[in-house]
Scaffold this active site. Structure first.
Site, PDB file in Angstrom:
ATOM      1  N   LYS A  91      -2.272  -1.341  -3.811  1.00 35.96           N
ATOM      2  CA  LYS A  91      -3.108  -0.154  -3.748  1.00 35.96           C
ATOM      3  C   LYS A  91      -2.249   1.097  -3.803  1.00 35.96           C
ATOM      4  O   LYS A  91      -1.260   1.145  -3.071  1.00 35.96           O
ATOM      5  CB  LYS A  91      -3.890  -0.204  -2.436  1.00 35.96           C
ATOM      6  CG  LYS A  91      -4.727   0.994  -2.140  1.00 35.96           C
ATOM      7  CD  LYS A  91      -5.435   0.772  -0.843  1.00 35.96           C
ATOM      8  CE  LYS A  91      -6.200   2.033  -0.511  1.00 35.96           C
ATOM      9  NZ  LYS A  91      -6.646   2.016   0.849  1.00 35.96           N
ATOM     10  N   LYS A 112       1.101   9.988   5.786  1.00 38.07           N
ATOM     11  CA  LYS A 112       1.222   8.612   6.268  1.00 38.07           C
ATOM     12  C   LYS A 112       2.528   7.985   5.787  1.00 38.07           C
ATOM     13  O   LYS A 112       2.635   6.771   5.657  1.00 38.07           O
ATOM     14  CB  LYS A 112      -0.006   7.806   5.801  1.00 38.07           C
ATOM     15  CG  LYS A 112      -1.343   8.387   6.299  1.00 38.07           C
ATOM     16  CD  LYS A 112      -2.526   7.437   6.050  1.00 38.07           C
ATOM     17  CE  LYS A 112      -3.817   8.041   6.612  1.00 38.07           C
ATOM     18  NZ  LYS A 112      -4.983   7.126   6.468  1.00 38.07           N
ATOM     19  N   TYR A 131     -15.148   1.181  -7.265  1.00 35.04           N
ATOM     20  CA  TYR A 131     -16.416   1.896  -7.078  1.00 35.04           C
ATOM     21  C   TYR A 131     -17.273   1.817  -8.337  1.00 35.04           C
ATOM     22  O   TYR A 131     -18.437   2.200  -8.317  1.00 35.04           O
ATOM     23  CB  TYR A 131     -16.137   3.363  -6.694  1.00 35.04           C
ATOM     24  CG  TYR A 131     -15.287   3.463  -5.437  1.00 35.04           C
ATOM     25  CD1 TYR A 131     -15.865   3.323  -4.180  1.00 35.04           C
ATOM     26  CD2 TYR A 131     -13.900   3.640  -5.511  1.00 35.04           C
ATOM     27  CE1 TYR A 131     -15.091   3.379  -3.031  1.00 35.04           C
ATOM     28  CE2 TYR A 131     -13.112   3.689  -4.369  1.00 35.04           C
ATOM     29  CZ  TYR A 131     -13.715   3.559  -3.134  1.00 35.04           C
ATOM     30  OH  TYR A 131     -12.947   3.594  -1.996  1.00 35.04           O
ATOM     31  N   LYS A 136       0.857  -1.181   0.000  1.00 29.41           N
ATOM     32  CA  LYS A 136       0.000   0.000   0.000  1.00 29.41           C
ATOM     33  C   LYS A 136       0.897   1.235   0.000  1.00 29.41           C
ATOM     34  O   LYS A 136       1.711   1.434   0.909  1.00 29.41           O
ATOM     35  CB  LYS A 136      -0.897   0.001   1.226  1.00 29.41           C
ATOM     36  CG  LYS A 136      -1.755   1.266   1.309  1.00 29.41           C
ATOM     37  CD  LYS A 136      -2.819   1.157   2.380  1.00 29.41           C
ATOM     38  CE  LYS A 136      -3.638   2.428   2.443  1.00 29.41           C
ATOM     39  NZ  LYS A 136      -4.683   2.357   3.473  1.00 29.41           N
ATOM     40  N   SER A 179     -10.260   5.627  -4.890  1.00 31.66           N
ATOM     41  CA  SER A 179     -11.188   6.744  -5.071  1.00 31.66           C
ATOM     42  C   SER A 179     -10.722   7.766  -6.104  1.00 31.66           C
ATOM     43  O   SER A 179     -11.495   8.201  -6.957  1.00 31.66           O
ATOM     44  CB  SER A 179     -11.431   7.433  -3.722  1.00 31.66           C
ATOM     45  OG  SER A 179     -10.224   7.869  -3.144  1.00 31.66           O
ATOM     46  N   GLU A 188       7.543  -6.796   1.298  1.00 37.38           N
ATOM     47  CA  GLU A 188       6.293  -6.672   2.056  1.00 37.38           C
ATOM     48  C   GLU A 188       5.387  -7.885   1.800  1.00 37.38           C
ATOM     49  O   GLU A 188       4.814  -8.447   2.729  1.00 37.38           O
ATOM     50  CB  GLU A 188       5.536  -5.394   1.643  1.00 37.38           C
ATOM     51  CG  GLU A 188       6.112  -4.101   2.200  1.00 37.38           C
ATOM     52  CD  GLU A 188       5.750  -3.893   3.673  1.00 37.38           C
ATOM     53  OE1 GLU A 188       5.134  -4.770   4.295  1.00 37.38           O
ATOM     54  OE2 GLU A 188       6.107  -2.815   4.201  1.00 37.38           O
ATOM     55  N   ARG A 222     -10.740  10.004   1.677  1.00 35.61           N
ATOM     56  CA  ARG A 222     -10.575  10.674   2.981  1.00 35.61           C
ATOM     57  C   ARG A 222     -11.661  11.712   3.182  1.00 35.61           C
ATOM     58  O   ARG A 222     -12.097  11.951   4.305  1.00 35.61           O
ATOM     59  CB  ARG A 222      -9.169  11.275   3.103  1.00 35.61           C
ATOM     60  CG  ARG A 222      -8.114  10.169   3.212  1.00 35.61           C
ATOM     61  CD  ARG A 222      -6.707  10.716   3.354  1.00 35.61           C
ATOM     62  NE  ARG A 222      -5.728   9.635   3.237  1.00 35.61           N
ATOM     63  CZ  ARG A 222      -4.430   9.814   3.055  1.00 35.61           C
ATOM     64  NH1 ARG A 222      -3.931  11.040   2.983  1.00 35.61           N
ATOM     65  NH2 ARG A 222      -3.612   8.782   2.958  1.00 35.61           N
TER      66      ARG A 222
HETATM   67  C1  PBG Z   1      -7.307   3.666   5.324  1.00 39.46           C
HETATM   68  C2  PBG Z   1      -7.795   3.401   3.950  1.00 39.46           C
HETATM   69  C3  PBG Z   1      -7.647   4.306   2.900  1.00 39.46           C
HETATM   70  C4  PBG Z   1      -8.282   3.749   1.793  1.00 39.46           C
HETATM   71  C5  PBG Z   1      -8.786   2.498   2.192  1.00 39.46           C
HETATM   72  N1  PBG Z   1      -8.467   2.297   3.547  1.00 39.46           N
HETATM   73  C6  PBG Z   1      -7.054   5.667   2.857  1.00 39.46           C
HETATM   74  C7  PBG Z   1      -5.772   5.941   3.464  1.00 39.46           C
HETATM   75  O1  PBG Z   1      -4.893   5.089   3.585  1.00 39.46           O
HETATM   76  O2  PBG Z   1      -5.596   7.101   3.836  1.00 39.46           O
HETATM   77  C8  PBG Z   1      -8.355   4.409   0.452  1.00 39.46           C
HETATM   78  C9  PBG Z   1      -9.324   3.914  -0.520  1.00 39.46           C
HETATM   79  C10 PBG Z   1      -9.600   4.815  -1.660  1.00 39.46           C
HETATM   80  O3  PBG Z   1      -8.946   5.859  -1.873  1.00 39.46           O
HETATM   81  O4  PBG Z   1     -10.524   4.467  -2.402  1.00 39.46           O
HETATM   82  N2  PBG Z   1      -7.051   2.659   6.154  1.00 39.46           N
END
Ligand code: PBG
Length: 328
Positions: free
Chosen positions: A253, A222, A318, A198, A279, A238, A208
């Site tokens: 991701k 993060k 989505y 990730k 997203s 990982e 968010r």
């Molecule tokens: C957080 C989490 C995130 C997403 C899924 N779980 C955002 C982040 O890490 O800040 C993002 C999913 C998306 O953007 O569609 N645990």
């Protein structure tokens, strides 16, 4: 052999031979629909930066789950919108058995037992600062203290009947510790879908906003736990760690900007690989389509196929309901 013995266009000339020569296909069984649930009984509210995606109350969420099941989508992934009063430095609402997630999981499994339910394991909806983990007094996300919290959250979701827990927090060693606790508590068949690779990505912006963690996070980032977008080998380490610790499935991701990572994992490991078409990727296509700049259906189907070509078998997207409709 070269031209003219070889003419690559011969097999492309007619539809039937294009069909027969196609190497990859997208099918409904590859789709996972991410859904947002909020407290109360206010119905569904569209998310500004994600046209066509809603924050649901439990009734409207069950309706979406029913549509997903009826159209042939195998699973949903549930993300909560947590009220400010439920957020705290200890994130303790994350393992409240009567909280939003366990409650909706029980109700989905009761109404639609065949629909797969995936829940996110991470603390960001529940912390005051929007971080996925707990902070120590230096303001650093504390890995080992966070693991203890993630275990409680995982057991709480397993108890509620979730089929797959999906740790998305990127703490070190959490897969092994969560797996050990699930075994100890006899949740032997709960699957772990690890967000193994990730990245610390700006494509999560609309998500968010959707869960209202953007303002909590403020100008923080993060980077101390999510991966540097520049790295490939690190993703392989990982994945190797998470598989050895007991992950059943690994995820990459974001999706489209990281197809190379999916493909490399597919080549090197024998476990299932999923992709998260996040997203920001969704919002880009929606915005362009709304302006008439792109043909939404065609570009979405092309994007879906690219995940299959790279080697993903499951795709969080989505667009799932639209894709399933287009495939019907
Ligand atoms: C957080 C989490 C995130 C997403 C899924 N779980 C955002 C982040 O890490 O800040 C993002 C999913 C998306 O953007 O569609 N645990």
């Amino acid at each position: 052999m070269n031209f003219p013995q070889t003419r690559m266009r011969r097999t492309r000339m007619k539809k039937f031979s294009r069909d027969l020569c196609r190497e990859n296909n997208i099918s409904k069984s590859n789709l996972i629909l991410p859904v947002f649930v909020r407290p109360g009984t206010q119905g569904a509210e569209e998310i500004g930066s994600m046209p066509g995606v809603f924050r649901h109350d439990s009734n409207s969420l069950l309706k979406i789950c029913e549509s997903a099941l009826n159209i042939g989508i195998p699973a949903v992934a549930v993300f909560p919108i947590v009220q400010g009063s439920q957020k705290s430095a200890s994130a303790s609402s994350a393992w409240d058995a009567s909280g939003l997630v366990p409650t909706i999981v029980r109700s989905i499994k009761k109404n639609f037992p065949e629909l797969g339910v995936i829940t996110d394991i991470a603390l960001d909806p529940y912390t005051l600062d929007g971080q996925d983990g707990l902070c120590n007094n230096l303001g650093e996300v504390d890995n080992d203290a966070t693991i203890a919290a993630l275990i409680k959250q995982s057991l709480c979701h397993a108890e509620a009947g979730t089929d797959i827990i999906a740790p998305s927090d990127m703490m070190d060693g959490r897969i092994g510790e969560i797996r050990k606790s699930l075994e100890q508590m006899r949740f032997t068949n709960v699957m772990i879908l690890s967000y193994a690779a990730k990245y610390s990505s700006s494509f999560y912006g609309p998500f968010r906003e959707a869960i209202n963690s953007k303002s909590s996070l403020g100008i923080s980032d993060k980077h101390s736990y999510q991966m540097d977008p520049a790295n490939v080998s690190e993703a392989m380490r990982e994945v190797a760690l998470d598989v050895s610790e007991g992950a059943d499935i690994v995820m990459v991701k974001p999706g489209l900007p990281y197809l190379d990572i999916i493909s490399k994992i597919r080549d090197r490991f024998d476990c299932p690989v999923f992709a998260y078409n996040v997203s920001g990727e969704y919002s880009m296509i929606k915005a362009a389509a709304q302006n008439g700049w792109l043909d939404e259906r065609k570009v979405v189907m092309e994007a879906m196929l690219s995940f299959k070509r790279a080697g993903a078998s499951g795709i969080f997207t989505y667009h799932a309901l639209d894709v399933a409709k287009w495939l019907t």
